[in-house]
Design a protein around this motif. Structure first.
Motif, short mmCIF file in Angstrom:
data_model
loop_
_atom_site.label_atom_id
_atom_site.label_comp_id
_atom_site.label_asym_id
_atom_site.label_seq_id
_atom_site.Cartn_x
_atom_site.Cartn_y
_atom_site.Cartn_z
N LEU A 106 -17.83 -6.06 21.13
CA LEU A 106 -17.25 -7.23 20.48
C LEU A 106 -17.67 -7.30 19.02
N ARG A 107 -18.95 -7.07 18.74
CA ARG A 107 -19.41 -7.14 17.35
C ARG A 107 -18.69 -6.11 16.49
N GLY A 108 -18.58 -4.89 16.99
CA GLY A 108 -17.91 -3.85 16.22
C GLY A 108 -16.45 -4.17 15.98
N ASP A 109 -15.77 -4.71 16.99
CA ASP A 109 -14.36 -5.06 16.84
C ASP A 109 -14.18 -6.17 15.80
N LEU A 110 -15.03 -7.19 15.85
CA LEU A 110 -14.92 -8.30 14.91
C LEU A 110 -15.20 -7.84 13.49
N LEU A 111 -16.21 -7.00 13.31
CA LEU A 111 -16.50 -6.48 11.97
C LEU A 111 -15.33 -5.66 11.43
N ALA A 112 -14.77 -4.79 12.29
CA ALA A 112 -13.66 -3.95 11.86
C ALA A 112 -12.45 -4.80 11.48
N LEU A 113 -12.19 -5.83 12.27
CA LEU A 113 -11.03 -6.69 12.00
C LEU A 113 -11.19 -7.45 10.69
N LEU A 114 -12.34 -8.09 10.49
CA LEU A 114 -12.54 -8.88 9.28
C LEU A 114 -12.61 -7.99 8.04
N ARG A 115 -13.16 -6.78 8.19
CA ARG A 115 -13.18 -5.86 7.04
C ARG A 115 -11.76 -5.45 6.65
N LEU B 98 -4.17 -15.39 16.24
CA LEU B 98 -4.47 -15.63 17.65
C LEU B 98 -4.12 -14.43 18.51
N ARG B 99 -3.03 -13.74 18.22
CA ARG B 99 -2.68 -12.56 19.02
C ARG B 99 -3.74 -11.48 18.88
N THR B 100 -4.21 -11.28 17.65
CA THR B 100 -5.23 -10.26 17.41
C THR B 100 -6.53 -10.61 18.10
N MET B 101 -7.00 -11.83 17.89
CA MET B 101 -8.27 -12.24 18.47
C MET B 101 -8.19 -12.29 20.00
N ARG B 102 -7.06 -12.68 20.52
CA ARG B 102 -6.93 -12.75 21.98
C ARG B 102 -7.10 -11.37 22.61
N GLU B 103 -6.55 -10.33 21.96
CA GLU B 103 -6.69 -8.98 22.49
C GLU B 103 -8.14 -8.49 22.39
N ILE B 104 -8.79 -8.76 21.26
CA ILE B 104 -10.19 -8.36 21.10
C ILE B 104 -11.07 -9.04 22.15
N LEU B 105 -10.83 -10.32 22.37
CA LEU B 105 -11.65 -11.07 23.33
C LEU B 105 -11.31 -10.70 24.77
#
Length: 214
Positions: free
Chosen positions: A87-96, A136-143
């Motif tokens: 989760l941490r890696g996905d969130l960092l990659a997305l926000l970057r 929301l679509r992006t975050m929903r898939e990551i979560l």
């Protein structure tokens, strides 16, 4: 270019569908980079794309709609966000990735769209629907992946929590500009998002005071 040349459609390449869309969207991004949102016009985009101005207006009645479509055409597919295995890696990659996009034409477009939208409630509602829908679509898939890995509880996934990271990123962008330091992205993830998604949800308040003991 003379007026006759500009309106002679025989001199333009015959393009339809995705090829024409690509030429128009690239022209929008080039115009944003060269003249900025305030000076971008439908006429300028049509001339740069070597497309008919009437065809632009048929599909995009306003500059706002055209710019939003052009910008979103260059953003990552919201249904296929980065998959780093955590989760941490996905969130960092997305926000970057979003921070990098804001440093280019997308950022110029966002500033212009927001300044124009503030004067028109219908416009700002359209901008909000588009931006929040993709977020929301992006975050929903990551979560969804994080839930599947057992990193978080499904009950922790709410719309407000999913909007938090992008909201903080946009806030920093609007008030501090670009580039957005990687330290800021890391702090958003480590100090806000991970604690949010790893904490249980609170039950809704009933509006009644708790019963006294005894």
């Amino acid at each position: 270019m003379t007026a006759g040349q500009e309106t002679d459609h025989r001199r333009r390449p015959r393009r339809r569908g995705p090829a024409l869309d690509e030429a128009i969207f690239q022209a929008v991004l080039d115009e944003l980079a060269e003249v900025g949102y305030a000076r971008l016009t439908m006429e300028g985009v049509a001339q740069r794309a070597r497309a008919g101005k009437a065809s632009l207006y048929r599909r995009w009645p306003t500059r706002i709609e055209l710019v939003m479509d052009a910008v979103y055409s260059r953003l990552p597919d919201p249904s296929a966000p980065p998959d780093t295995g955590s989760l941490r890696g996905d969130l960092l990659a997305l926000l970057r990735a979003n921070a990098e996009a804001l440093a280019g034409p997308a950022g110029e477009a966002m500033r212009g769209l927001l300044s124009e939208a503030l004067a028109d409630s219908e416009v700002i509602a359209r901008v909000r629907r588009n931006s929040q829908g993709a977020t929301l679509r992006t975050m929903r898939e990551i979560l969804r992946r994080a839930v599947g890995r057992g990193e978080i509880d499904p009950a922790a996934v709410t719309d407000r929590r999913m909007e938090a990271g992008h909201a903080l990123l946009r806030y920093h962008f609007l008030f501090n500009g670009t580039p957005i330091p990687d330290q800021v992205i890391t702090q958003i993830v480590d100090e806000v998002l991970l604690p949010l998604f790893r904490s249980p949800t609170c039950p809704p308040s009933t509006g009644r005071a708790p019963a006294a003991d005894g």
